[in-house]
Design a protein around this motif. Structure first.
Motif, mmCIF file in Angstrom:
data_model
loop_
_atom_site.group_PDB
_atom_site.id
_atom_site.type_symbol
_atom_site.label_atom_id
_atom_site.label_comp_id
_atom_site.label_asym_id
_atom_site.label_seq_id
_atom_site.Cartn_x
_atom_site.Cartn_y
_atom_site.Cartn_z
ATOM 1 N N MET A 93 0.744 -1.256 0.004
ATOM 2 C CA MET A 93 -0.013 0.051 0.062
ATOM 3 C C MET A 93 0.572 1.264 -0.069
ATOM 4 N N LYS A 94 0.393 2.411 -0.137
ATOM 5 C CA LYS A 94 0.825 3.570 -0.329
ATOM 6 C C LYS A 94 0.697 4.413 0.950
ATOM 7 N N ALA A 95 1.366 5.125 1.321
ATOM 8 C CA ALA A 95 1.218 6.367 2.511
ATOM 9 C C ALA A 95 2.032 7.454 1.761
ATOM 10 N N TYR A 96 1.381 8.786 2.040
ATOM 11 C CA TYR A 96 2.069 9.882 1.626
ATOM 12 C C TYR A 96 2.500 10.702 2.915
ATOM 13 N N VAL A 97 3.870 11.076 2.581
ATOM 14 C CA VAL A 97 4.383 11.958 3.473
ATOM 15 C C VAL A 97 4.750 13.251 3.074
ATOM 16 N N ARG A 98 5.006 14.346 3.836
ATOM 17 C CA ARG A 98 5.448 15.843 3.400
ATOM 18 C C ARG A 98 6.718 15.823 2.895
ATOM 19 N N ALA A 99 6.516 16.507 1.994
ATOM 20 C CA ALA A 99 7.891 16.890 1.113
ATOM 21 C C ALA A 99 8.442 18.241 1.367
ATOM 22 N N LEU A 100 9.903 18.205 1.282
ATOM 23 C CA LEU A 100 10.552 19.474 1.565
ATOM 24 C C LEU A 100 11.518 19.546 0.401
ATOM 25 N N SER A 101 11.870 20.912 0.321
ATOM 26 C CA SER A 101 12.643 21.288 -0.720
ATOM 27 C C SER A 101 13.487 22.398 -0.307
ATOM 28 N N SER A 102 15.092 22.104 -0.073
ATOM 29 C CA SER A 102 15.932 23.010 0.256
ATOM 30 C C SER A 102 15.645 23.402 1.821
ATOM 31 N N GLY A 103 15.144 22.422 2.689
ATOM 32 C CA GLY A 103 14.442 22.590 4.164
ATOM 33 C C GLY A 103 13.412 23.430 4.315
ATOM 34 N N GLU A 104 12.728 23.632 3.089
ATOM 35 C CA GLU A 104 11.418 24.276 3.215
ATOM 36 C C GLU A 104 10.142 23.530 2.841
ATOM 37 N N TRP A 105 9.031 23.764 3.539
ATOM 38 C CA TRP A 105 7.959 23.045 3.143
ATOM 39 C C TRP A 105 7.333 23.486 1.740
ATOM 40 N N PHE A 106 7.114 22.938 0.841
ATOM 41 C CA PHE A 106 6.460 23.261 -0.416
ATOM 42 C C PHE A 106 5.048 22.885 -0.485
ATOM 43 N N GLY A 107 4.512 21.900 0.309
ATOM 44 C CA GLY A 107 3.125 21.495 0.290
ATOM 45 C C GLY A 107 2.916 20.299 -0.182
ATOM 46 N N GLY A 108 3.881 19.588 -1.003
ATOM 47 C CA GLY A 108 3.700 18.287 -1.822
ATOM 48 C C GLY A 108 3.589 17.338 -0.863
ATOM 49 N N TRP A 109 2.983 16.169 -1.457
ATOM 50 C CA TRP A 109 2.946 14.943 -0.658
ATOM 51 C C TRP A 109 3.614 13.607 -1.471
ATOM 52 N N ALA A 110 4.706 13.097 -0.673
ATOM 53 C CA ALA A 110 5.335 12.041 -1.593
ATOM 54 C C ALA A 110 4.618 10.603 -1.314
ATOM 55 N N PRO A 111 4.447 9.776 -2.237
ATOM 56 C CA PRO A 111 4.100 8.559 -1.834
ATOM 57 C C PRO A 111 5.178 7.614 -1.493
ATOM 58 N N VAL A 112 4.882 6.681 -0.559
ATOM 59 C CA VAL A 112 5.987 5.679 -0.035
ATOM 60 C C VAL A 112 5.254 4.451 0.167
ATOM 61 N N ALA A 113 6.038 3.419 -0.020
ATOM 62 C CA ALA A 113 5.441 1.944 0.316
ATOM 63 C C ALA A 113 5.358 1.692 1.728
ATOM 64 N N ALA A 114 4.266 1.204 2.394
ATOM 65 C CA ALA A 114 4.067 1.128 3.911
ATOM 66 C C ALA A 114 3.025 -0.099 3.955
ATOM 67 N N GLU A 115 3.328 -0.811 5.227
ATOM 68 C CA GLU A 115 2.361 -1.776 5.700
ATOM 69 C C GLU A 115 1.622 -1.283 6.637
ATOM 70 N N MET A 116 0.144 -1.636 6.812
ATOM 71 C CA MET A 116 -0.718 -1.449 7.836
ATOM 72 C C MET A 116 -0.342 -2.333 9.065
ATOM 73 N N LEU A 117 -0.092 -1.621 10.274
ATOM 74 C CA LEU A 117 -0.039 -2.041 11.588
ATOM 75 C C LEU A 117 -1.447 -2.323 12.453
ATOM 76 N N TRP A 118 -2.059 -0.950 12.062
ATOM 77 C CA TRP A 118 -3.381 -0.749 12.824
ATOM 78 C C TRP A 118 -4.187 0.064 12.188
ATOM 79 N N GLU A 119 -5.350 -0.018 12.282
ATOM 80 C CA GLU A 119 -6.425 1.049 11.593
ATOM 81 C C GLU A 119 -7.778 1.020 12.353
ATOM 82 N N SER A 120 -8.100 2.341 12.529
ATOM 83 C CA SER A 120 -9.538 2.510 13.397
ATOM 84 C C SER A 120 -9.820 3.834 12.731
ATOM 85 N N ASN A 121 -11.275 3.977 12.465
ATOM 86 C CA ASN A 121 -12.051 5.027 12.227
ATOM 87 C C ASN A 121 -11.024 6.369 11.469
#
Length: 89
Positions: free
Chosen positions: A1-29
């Motif tokens: 599955m994919k999770a999205y993490v915040r992206a940085l550029s030169s140490g500053e937030w630019f508002g983008g989200w980067a997809p990374v592969a992840a495994e679900m450990l727990w989910e609720s609501n």
């Protein structure tokens, strides 16, 4: 599955989200605890939580899991139980 993490550029937030592969450990609501299994990023890329094995606290938003907090495997956290997690309302 994919999770999205915040992206940085030169140490500053630019508002983008980067997809990374992840495994679900727990989910609720529309809340979840995921573990990064592969980041598929180059050494020069800068992302908030991109280390393989990081634990991500995520919220379901716009049809995807978005990280709101992360714990690096280097932090020395042995175990995180879902009951310990308090996510923003």
């Amino acid at each position: 599955m994919k999770a999205y993490v915040r992206a940085l550029s030169s140490g500053e937030w630019f508002g983008g989200w980067a997809p990374v592969a992840a495994e679900m450990l727990w989910e609720s609501n529309k809340q979840a605890l995921l573990r990064l299994v592969e980041e598929d990023l180059e050494a020069g890329d800068e992302y908030e939580f991109y280390i393989k094995g990081s634990l991500l606290l995520c919220l379901w938003d716009d049809g995807v899991w978005k990280a709101v907090h992360g714990v690096s495997p280097d932090a020395g956290v042995e175990d995180i139980h879902p009951a310990m997690i308090v996510l923003p309302e």
